[in-house]
Design an enzyme around this catalytic site. Structure first.
Site, PDB file in Angstrom:
ATOM      1  N   ARG A 134       0.815  -1.201   0.000  1.00  0.00           N
ATOM      2  CA  ARG A 134       0.000   0.000   0.000  1.00  0.00           C
ATOM      3  C   ARG A 134       0.862   1.270   0.000  1.00  0.00           C
ATOM      4  O   ARG A 134       1.827   1.372  -0.781  1.00  0.00           O
ATOM      5  CB  ARG A 134      -1.000  -0.056   1.162  1.00  0.00           C
ATOM      6  CG  ARG A 134      -2.042  -1.171   0.962  1.00  0.00           C
ATOM      7  CD  ARG A 134      -2.875  -1.452   2.201  1.00  0.00           C
ATOM      8  NE  ARG A 134      -3.720  -0.332   2.587  1.00  0.00           N
ATOM      9  CZ  ARG A 134      -4.935  -0.088   2.076  1.00  0.00           C
ATOM     10  NH1 ARG A 134      -5.454  -0.863   1.142  1.00  0.00           N
ATOM     11  NH2 ARG A 134      -5.646   0.952   2.519  1.00  0.00           N
ATOM     12  N   TYR A 154      -8.033   4.818  17.802  1.00  0.00           N
ATOM     13  CA  TYR A 154      -7.189   5.152  16.658  1.00  0.00           C
ATOM     14  C   TYR A 154      -6.998   6.666  16.560  1.00  0.00           C
ATOM     15  O   TYR A 154      -5.877   7.157  16.348  1.00  0.00           O
ATOM     16  CB  TYR A 154      -7.811   4.624  15.372  1.00  0.00           C
ATOM     17  CG  TYR A 154      -7.089   5.060  14.116  1.00  0.00           C
ATOM     18  CD1 TYR A 154      -5.923   4.424  13.697  1.00  0.00           C
ATOM     19  CD2 TYR A 154      -7.571   6.129  13.350  1.00  0.00           C
ATOM     20  CE1 TYR A 154      -5.252   4.841  12.546  1.00  0.00           C
ATOM     21  CE2 TYR A 154      -6.910   6.550  12.198  1.00  0.00           C
ATOM     22  CZ  TYR A 154      -5.749   5.901  11.802  1.00  0.00           C
ATOM     23  OH  TYR A 154      -5.087   6.327  10.676  1.00  0.00           O
ATOM     24  N   ASP A 200      -2.713  11.304  10.213  1.00  0.00           N
ATOM     25  CA  ASP A 200      -4.036  11.100   9.618  1.00  0.00           C
ATOM     26  C   ASP A 200      -4.830  12.370   9.849  1.00  0.00           C
ATOM     27  O   ASP A 200      -4.648  13.037  10.873  1.00  0.00           O
ATOM     28  CB  ASP A 200      -4.757   9.910  10.289  1.00  0.00           C
ATOM     29  CG  ASP A 200      -5.938   9.392   9.472  1.00  0.00           C
ATOM     30  OD1 ASP A 200      -6.812  10.206   9.118  1.00  0.00           O
ATOM     31  OD2 ASP A 200      -5.997   8.188   9.189  1.00  0.00           O
TER      32      ASP A 200
END
Length: 247
Positions: free
Chosen positions: A17, A156, A143
């Protein structure tokens, strides 16, 4: 590049990925790369073989469980010894899965904080002496949910928020010899196991550029921060097509 001046980087989670594209991008730019993997041995060895066929002795695949504290310093030391230098550390490896409130376990907490926050900290700590000698850099993959949490993924989101804070802290701690920055991907690759969370169409509806990004977008940004941003540290760059403007 001359063999003596060829830089070397350690990329965690580099077999698949986005991690694999980061490895390819650095390799194409002339770097030597230590490609870390955990369970993806077939993919890691295949990628290393393909890149070594293009340039001899330029990629080394190393297995390690980043949840094992003893493995972290050993991974860095092995990487630094391979070519006698370490110029870059890319903390890409990450675990991602939902943890709805009411069903969170201590295992969830340990695993998600371990891969997304604890491992980057201890890898950076181990790498710092090597990076200082080379005026090197660290890039952490964060993120967009570090700033605006994703519903159903509180652990997360907390882990990535911690990584964002760690990025800024290490930029202060390691200055002036080592730069530390982060990249926050947006809609790049969809999760391999799609759950009941946000669906691709709903996410793309909030992306001003109206399309998903590519792993290459992240790889180019990582390379920029490693190679071409000598006066940039403590920054987190969102590569998300503008999505973070809305979420």
């Amino acid at each position: 590049m001359d063999e003596k001046t060829t830089p070397a980087a350690l990329v965690t989670g580099g077999a698949r990925r986005i991690g694999a594209e980061i490895v390819r991008g650095l390799h194409a730019a002339g770097w030597r790369v230590v490609l870390h993997y955990h369970r993806s041995a077939t993919e890691a060895e295949s990628l290393a073989a393909a890149l070594n066929a293009l340039r001899t002795d330029s990629v080394l695949a190393l297995q390690a469980d980043l949840d094992d504290p003893a493995a972290l310093a050993a991974l860095v030391e092995t990487a630094a010894r391979r070519w006698g230098r370490l110029d870059g550390l890319v903390n890409n490896a990450s675990s991602f899965y939902p943890t709805p409130l009411g069903n969170i376990t201590e295992t969830d907490w340990t695993h998600l904080l371990g891969s997304n926050l604890k491992a980057p900290l201890f890898l950076a700590q181990a790498a710092a002496p090597h990076l200082r000698r080379r005026g090197g850099a660290i890039v952490n993959l964060i993120d967009v949910y570090a700033e605006r949490p994703l519903k159903g993924y509180p652990v997360y989101s907390v882990a990535k928020a911690g990584l964002a804070a760690l990025t800024r802290s290490l930029a202060v701690e390691f200055a002036p010899e080592v730069r530390v920055n982060g990249v926050s991907p947006g809609a790049i690759l969809w999760p391999e196991q799609q759950d009941d969370g946000p669906q691709p169409a709903d996410i793309l509806a909030k992306v001003p550029l109206a399309r998903p990004g590519t792993p290459g977008d992240i790889a180019r940004t990582v390379r920029f921060l490693l190679e071409e941003a000598p006066y940039v540290t403590g920054q987190i760059l969102a590569v998300d097509g503008g999505r973070s403007v809305f979420i």
